[in-house]
Design a protein around this motif. Structure first.
Motif, PDB file in Angstrom:
ATOM      1  N   ILE A 135      37.318  41.842  49.325  1.00  0.00           N
ATOM      2  CA  ILE A 135      36.206  42.564  48.810  1.00  0.00           C
ATOM      3  C   ILE A 135      35.418  43.179  49.947  1.00  0.00           C
ATOM      4  N   GLN A 155      39.138  46.369  42.245  1.00  0.00           N
ATOM      5  CA  GLN A 155      37.892  46.609  42.662  1.00  0.00           C
ATOM      6  C   GLN A 155      37.773  48.047  43.817  1.00  0.00           C
ATOM      7  N   ASP A 156      38.882  47.971  44.576  1.00  0.00           N
ATOM      8  CA  ASP A 156      38.848  49.115  45.519  1.00  0.00           C
ATOM      9  C   ASP A 156      38.955  50.425  44.867  1.00  0.00           C
ATOM     10  N   HIS A 174      35.694  51.278  43.414  1.00  0.00           N
ATOM     11  CA  HIS A 174      34.723  51.853  44.340  1.00  0.00           C
ATOM     12  C   HIS A 174      35.281  53.082  44.752  1.00  0.00           C
ATOM     13  N   TYR A 202      29.950  50.757  38.392  1.00  0.00           N
ATOM     14  CA  TYR A 202      30.959  49.768  38.406  1.00  0.00           C
ATOM     15  C   TYR A 202      30.971  48.835  37.267  1.00  0.00           C
ATOM     16  N   SER A 234      32.416  45.409  35.444  1.00  0.00           N
ATOM     17  CA  SER A 234      33.475  44.338  35.469  1.00  0.00           C
ATOM     18  C   SER A 234      33.811  43.600  34.173  1.00  0.00           C
ATOM     19  N   SER A 250      40.179  38.798  35.843  1.00  0.00           N
ATOM     20  CA  SER A 250      39.007  39.569  35.986  1.00  0.00           C
ATOM     21  C   SER A 250      39.470  40.958  36.268  1.00  0.00           C
ATOM     22  N   ALA A 264      38.288  45.236  36.954  1.00  0.00           N
ATOM     23  CA  ALA A 264      37.222  46.332  37.378  1.00  0.00           C
ATOM     24  C   ALA A 264      37.648  47.850  37.143  1.00  0.00           C
ATOM     25  N   TRP A 271      27.846  45.296  34.361  1.00  0.00           N
ATOM     26  CA  TRP A 271      27.940  46.496  35.104  1.00  0.00           C
ATOM     27  C   TRP A 271      26.822  46.683  36.153  1.00  0.00           C
ATOM     28  N   ASP A 289      27.805  48.519  42.223  1.00  0.00           N
ATOM     29  CA  ASP A 289      29.217  48.110  42.713  1.00  0.00           C
ATOM     30  C   ASP A 289      29.246  46.451  42.569  1.00  0.00           C
ATOM     31  N   TYR A 290      30.509  46.180  43.196  1.00  0.00           N
ATOM     32  CA  TYR A 290      30.729  44.642  42.779  1.00  0.00           C
ATOM     33  C   TYR A 290      29.722  43.794  43.263  1.00  0.00           C
ATOM     34  N   SER A 339      29.108  40.444  40.926  1.00  0.00           N
ATOM     35  CA  SER A 339      30.416  39.576  41.307  1.00  0.00           C
ATOM     36  C   SER A 339      30.366  38.133  40.355  1.00  0.00           C
TER      37      SER A 339
END
Length: 302
Positions: free
Chosen positions: A174, A190-191, A194, A209, A211, A231, A233, A264, A267-268, A272
């Motif tokens: 991450i 996630q990448d 992003h 973002y 999740s 999970s 994203a 949301w 970003d992550y 998280s």
């Protein structure tokens, strides 16, 4: 569509942890297209203090602490979700070739004083894990002609990320910076979320973002394995006067009834699933995560 989600997070420590404080984003939020009809969170060992709060972005954040020695920590969350059929319908039914062009969207974002536009502007700014960059802008630019409809351009960017990048859980963590993801063209959901957000922000478009969870279906004739879900994203882009639209570059689609949103943010780091601090515990710890997304039978619908 009605779902029951069970998300279990289990930590085992080398030595007893004497004290820990945690923030969890594991309780799905209510949105225009989904309703969380029930959520239960159980923590072992019993926590000393727990409280649910609504954060800045409208997510359900759960804060808890354990103030007695423990060698393991287990967070077990069960949520019932109703996903409305009206989210987007089938992607083929949504015409992405109408609406704001890229040029019109940028002008409206700069000039409009409407509250939704003003609120969306903060998602153009850099965030701790996503920085605008020339390399991201240049990667995205071929898809974003001034006269092209914005949503059509974002859909093409989603397709390009899906095509150009390889899903590889061993290639990143991450903390892997976006320039490395772009250079190596490998990563996980996630990448890719992003990356898309960085591309859009580098061009001046608001993006956030998201999740959540994705229902995965087993091959025909096979039973679904317990704990086989995970999970997930994806990202959303804002079009002035039209609202937020979600795209999933990992699966090259627009999220619909099989995507369940938890939270949301920028970003992550904002959302998280579990984040905290602990004292002692030795030099090592083991982490296991199990996620099950199952459809509820008709008798259990809300």
């Amino acid at each position: 569509m009605n779902y029951r989600i069970r998300h279990i997070t289990h930590y085992e420590y080398e030595k007893p942890v004497t004290l820990c404080y945690n923030r969890a984003y594991l309780l799905p939020r209510n949105t225009d297209y989904q309703s969380c009809t029930d959520s239960k969170i159980e923590i072992y060992p019993a926590h000393t203090l727990g409280q649910q709060r609504i954060d800045y972005f409208g997510n359900k954040a759960y804060f808890f602490s354990l103030e007695q020695p423990h060698k393991e920590l287990k967070i077990d969350v069960v949520s019932d979700i109703h996903v409305h059929d009206s989210k987007y319908g089938h992607e083929c039914e949504l015409d992405l070739d109408i609406g704001n062009t890229c040029g019109q969207a940028l002008v409206a974002l700069q000039q409009s004083r409407e509250l939704p536009v003003l609120e969306a502007r903060e998602f153009v700014l850099n965030s701790p894990m996503i920085k605008a960059a020339v390399s991201l802008r240049e990667y995205a630019r071929p898809s974003f002609g001034s006269n092209r409809p914005l949503l059509s351009a974002v859909r093409e960017l989603t397709d390009r990320i899906y095509t150009d990048f390889t899903y590889d859980p061993e290639s990143t963590s991450i903390a892997t910076p976006l320039d490395e993801v772009l250079r190596n063209k490998r990563g996980v959901c996630q990448d890719f979320a992003h990356l898309a957000i960085g591309c859009l922000r580098s061009l001046g478009f608001p993006a956030r973002y998201v999740s959540g969870y994705l229902e995965t279906l087993p091959p025909p004739g096979q039973e679904k394995l317990v704990g086989s879900d995970a999970s997930h994203a994806w990202f959303a882009v804002f079009s002035p006067g039209e609202g937020w639209f979600e795209f999933d570059p990992t699966n090259n689609n627009m999220p619909a009834e099989h995507h369940i949103t938890t939270a949301w943010g920028r970003d992550y780091g904002d959302v998280s699933p579990l984040k905290g601090v602990f004292f002692d515990g030795g030099k090592g710890q083991k982490l296991s995560v199990s996620v099950d997304v199952s459809r509820l039978p008709a008798s259990e619908k809300e």
